[in-house]
Design a protein around this motif. Structure first.
Motif, mmCIF file in Angstrom:
data_model
loop_
_atom_site.group_PDB
_atom_site.id
_atom_site.type_symbol
_atom_site.label_atom_id
_atom_site.label_comp_id
_atom_site.label_asym_id
_atom_site.label_seq_id
_atom_site.Cartn_x
_atom_site.Cartn_y
_atom_site.Cartn_z
ATOM 1 N N GLU B 190 0.818 -1.220 0.000
ATOM 2 C CA GLU B 190 0.000 0.000 0.000
ATOM 3 C C GLU B 190 0.850 1.268 0.000
ATOM 4 N N THR B 407 0.577 6.684 2.483
ATOM 5 C CA THR B 407 0.194 5.459 1.785
ATOM 6 C C THR B 407 -0.371 5.888 0.432
ATOM 7 N N TRP B 408 -0.715 4.925 -0.408
ATOM 8 C CA TRP B 408 -1.386 5.306 -1.655
ATOM 9 C C TRP B 408 -2.889 5.062 -1.558
ATOM 10 N N GLY B 409 -3.389 4.939 -0.340
ATOM 11 C CA GLY B 409 -4.827 4.743 -0.157
ATOM 12 C C GLY B 409 -5.605 6.036 -0.252
ATOM 13 N N ALA B 410 -6.923 5.937 -0.220
ATOM 14 C CA ALA B 410 -7.776 7.113 -0.303
ATOM 15 C C ALA B 410 -7.300 8.160 0.706
ATOM 16 N N ASN B 411 -7.131 9.371 0.249
ATOM 17 C CA ASN B 411 -6.667 10.515 1.052
ATOM 18 C C ASN B 411 -5.202 10.440 1.477
ATOM 19 N N GLY B 412 -4.546 9.357 1.146
ATOM 20 C CA GLY B 412 -3.087 9.331 1.270
ATOM 21 C C GLY B 412 -2.489 8.900 2.591
ATOM 22 N N TYR B 413 -3.333 8.564 3.571
ATOM 23 C CA TYR B 413 -2.765 8.156 4.860
ATOM 24 C C TYR B 413 -3.332 6.780 5.257
ATOM 25 N N ASN B 414 -3.755 6.617 6.497
ATOM 26 C CA ASN B 414 -4.086 5.262 6.948
ATOM 27 C C ASN B 414 -5.574 4.906 6.969
ATOM 28 N N VAL B 416 -7.902 3.919 5.026
ATOM 29 C CA VAL B 416 -8.457 2.724 4.389
ATOM 30 C C VAL B 416 -8.236 1.489 5.265
#
Lengths: 244, 534
Positions: B190, B407-414, B416
């Motif tokens: 991620e 991270t590369w998840g929605a909104n860029g952090y944790n 998800v």
């Protein structure tokens, strides 16, 4: 126990294949020629014989014996009864605090009349002595909740979580977490860049003018800032049948 | 003259799903669909490019669980059955569609040929897809990087440095066993990064990793060239950051290529369209309908309801793919020119990471798009396709930057992987790590073979529970029951093993079963958790 398992298995009207597998898992020898009734009979006999015998199979359910890899909604403990409190950033403005108490701590605290609180303190760039936090937030949620999300004031700041109570107007800490830092959500520009010469392996410090440090900003703003794993992506993925 | 490099990074990953005691298992189809629709089509594209003498450079992370599944004999046999069944379905669809519509009939014939070709590739390489990909690595066209062991979400393991270390160490070891050499780079699951992780990578000989754009934009300090030149961390590990423009062009629902009306519609499949009696042998034995890969319709239009889609036309779609590949190449040239003019003579490096399964599985024409893109860029003076190692070797200097937590998840952090739906997981994962470390240290020197086996299995159960996929699936609300049960089942198995090892009452037959079903990393050594880290 085995007796009950076998009875309950037989009551599901299993197929001959399932009966064979089940019998095999139970360690019952079957002949090829045995039909459904014969196998059921053998199983019942086995059940009678093991009625009063305890064995390791007693802890397995029929479905587990038949298909051990099937993931089940296993009962897992809700608490492991250690004293701890930990803190993780969720994003630049939220932290997640999770805690648990040992039986002893829980007992000690339950006999006191003090109301337990969860406190999150901003201790950025200081050595925290329990009293010198820049600011803190408290939540008097039930300690049984086990976790809580706190909105915090600053990205790129250090936070610590504590469980404690007030005595004579002072916060008495019972458990402390480690320190976590919230992620930054804005650029941090510098006048001192450090570069590594990859051919020589040496490092050098480079003073940069404001002109060139602004370049990073230009570079950044030259493209859209949308994240590929955006809500949109999540929604798209959600429509599908599998995780990916 | 302007010149820049382009790194296409495909992250190939699926969680470890192995149910050898079931003749077929719904979730095992994820692997089979990915092999048929993505992994083999990519290999076919690579082969065509190579035989046409086209210069292409691709980077792939083939994650340890995926490598383990691809090498698993049971799953290989099941895949061949699955493929056989797909071929059979395509065959009967030819006669079925002959009475329906010539467009569908033509497609059914196309699918039959396509599937037969896929079977040929698979059989000719003796089911060894990792070996096939490695071949392209050996000839320099592909760089394969590893991933942390079971794609565990490292940012939430920071309380247990031993657990992070084990994820990295086992990821590197698994790569070595499957590929036969050391990995140079890693894809952190991620793109989860927290400052300090670079020391684990350094320790395991890894020289680069990937992050999302804001990891560098908000890095300390903001790098001079933004995301367009690799930087090094304080531990001298190179960092490559995602180019948002490339992602936008491919991903965006508004302007992204895969949404073109001429492309194949994912959500219309004969698995859902045909009557039950007819389709039953080709869907899940429970009768639950699922995708079969035989699809006759095109997207047609964003607002066209699924039941009003028009027939898919292979030639039209091919034309769209070529157009899009040309358009993408042009945009990369334009981007390189623009960046180069600001970069004091340094070559901009454009890094475009995607989930590999986007290409082929979700976007049917994706592998062809990749192929056409490299044909378009073949011999290009401006955009030079490169692997990360080539990029790094071309650099004379690198700026030292600490990437931001991201991270590369929605909104860029944790969010998800840590939210109200899935946060319950981490209490158990932490406890699992705590117990694993405790027993690894206690029995580090044991020579009791059965105890060693039980400790190794305990490590496997912990690693499997740690897969970020479960938390992801719970957030996206897809196969939630499976994800929840997988998590709980691995935790339960771990706790039981802990109890048995502690009380010296190991149930060998049960252990044997676990070794069979949760068979990931056969060579694992639990002592990795005994190591003092951090």
């Amino acid at each position: 126990m085995i007796n009950e398992e076998i009875q309950s298995f037989l009551s599901t009207d299993p197929t001959i294949q399932d009966l064979r597998r089940f019998a095999k898992m139970m360690g019952i020898n079957l002949k090829r020629t045995m039909g459904k009734k014969d196998i059921s009979r053998a199983l019942k006999k086995h059940a009678q014989e093991s009625k009063h015998v305890s064995s390791d199979a007693a802890t397995k359910t029929p479905s587990e014996i038949l298909r051990p890899s099937k993931p089940v909604n296993a009962e897992i403990p809700s608490s492991y009864f250690h004293d701890f409190v930990t803190i993780h950033p969720v994003n630049p403005y939220w932290v997640y605090v999770v805690w648990d108490l040992s039986e002893r701590t829980a007992r000690d605290l339950s006999t006191s009349q003090f109301r337990l609180l969860v406190r999150v303190s901003d201790i950025t760039n200081i050595i925290y002595d329990g009293k010198n936090a820049h600011r803190f937030k408290e939540s008097d949620i039930s300690i049984d909740a086990g976790n809580w999300y706190f909105q915090v004031d600053f990205p790129d700041a250090d936070y610590i979580a504590e469980i404690g109570y007030y005595i004579d107007g002072h916060f008495k800490s019972v458990l402390k977490s480690g320190i976590t830092r919230t992620p930054r959500n804005s650029p941090k520009f510098t006048d001192n860049e450090i570069w590594v010469d990859l051919r020589k392996g040496s490092r050098k410090e480079l003073k940069v003018s404001h002109e060139s440090s602004r370049r990073a900003r230009i570079t950044k703003s030259s493209g859209p800032t949308g994240n590929p794993s955006s809500e949109e992506f999540i929604k798209t993925i959600s429509k599908s049948r599998s995780g990916r | 003259m302007s010149r820049g490099r382009f790194v296409l990074m495909l992250h190939a990953h699926l969680p470890f799903i192995n149910h050898p005691d079931f003749p077929s298992f719904m979730e095992e189809r994820w692997l089979f669909e990915a092999i048929t629709e993505t992994y083999i089509p990519l290999l076919q594209a690579f082969r065509r490019l190579r035989s046409d003498g086209v210069n292409f450079k691709v980077t792939m992370s083939i994650t340890p669980p995926l490598m383990e599944m691809l090498a698993n004999n049971d799953l290989q046999k099941k895949y061949l059955n699955y493929l056989g069944s797909s071929i059979e379905l395509a065959g009967i669809e030819i006669s079925r569609t002959s009475a329906e519509h010539p467009a569908a009939n033509r497609l059914a014939t196309h699918y039959l040929h396509e599937l037969e070709d896929i079977r040929k590739v698979y059989e000719e390489c003796n089911c060894n897809l990792v070996g096939e990909f490695s071949g392209f690595q050996d000839s320099g066209e592909l760089e394969i990087v590893t991933c942390n062991a079971t794609h565990g979400f490292l940012p939430l393991m920071t309380n247990f440095p031993e657990a992070i270390n084990a994820q990295i160490s086992i990821g590197v070891d698994s790569y070595r066993r499957h590929v036969g050499k050391d990995p140079r780079g890693i894809w952190l699951a991620e793109c989860g990064y927290v400052p300090g992780f670079d020391s684990y990578l350094r320790e395991h000989g890894l020289s680069f990793f990937f992050v999302d754009s804001h990891s560098l934009w908000y890095g300390d300090p903001a790098p001079r060239y933004g995301v367009y030149r690799p930087v090094v961390t304080p531990e001298n590990v190179f960092v490559l950051a995602r180019d948002p423009e490339s992602s936008q062009q491919v991903w965006s629902a508004e302007v992204g290529y895969p949404g073109d009306s001429r492309y194949r519609e994912f959500y219309r499949d004969v698995g859902f369209d045909r009557e039950e009696d007819y389709i039953r042998p080709y869907i899940d034995p429970s009768g639950e309908r699922c995708n079969t890969g035989i699809k006759y319709y095109k997207i047609t239009g964003k607002d066209v309801p699924l039941n009003e889609k028009s027939y898919y036309d292979l030639d039209d779609a091919r034309r769209a793919t070529v157009e899009h590949a040309k358009d993408f190449a042009n945009r990369k040239r334009e981007q390189v020119r623009r960046l180069f003019s600001q970069f004091d003579g340094e070559e901009p490096v454009i890094v475009a990471p995607f989930d590999a399964e986007l290409f082929g599985h979700w976007w049917y024409e994706g592998p062809l798009f990749i192929e056409e893109l490299f044909r378009e860029l073949n011999g290009d003076d401006i955009v030079v396709p490169s692997t990360p190692s080539e990029v790094i070797n071309s650099m004379d200097q690198a700026q030292v930057v600490t990437p931001n937590t991201s991270t590369w998840g929605a909104n860029g952090y944790n969010e998800v992987w840590l939210n109200g739906r899935n946060d319950w997981i981490y209490r158990h994962l932490d406890e699992g790590s705590r117990r694993m470390i405790e027993l690894a240290r206690k029995f580090e020197r044991t020579d009791d073979a059965l105890r060693i086996r039980a400790l190794n299995q305990m490590a496997r159960e912990l690693l499997l529970a740690q897969s970020s996929d479960w938390a992801f699936i719970i957030t996206t609300n897809t196969t939630v029951e499976y994800a929840v049960n997988r998590t709980k089942t691995h935790i339960d198995r771990l706790l039981r093993l802990y109890g048995e090892i502690e009380s010296n009452s190991i149930d060998e037959s049960r252990l044997k079963t676990l070794e069979w079903i949760d068979s990931i990393f056969p060579h694992i050594d639990f002592r990795v958790y005994a190591k003092q880290v951090g």
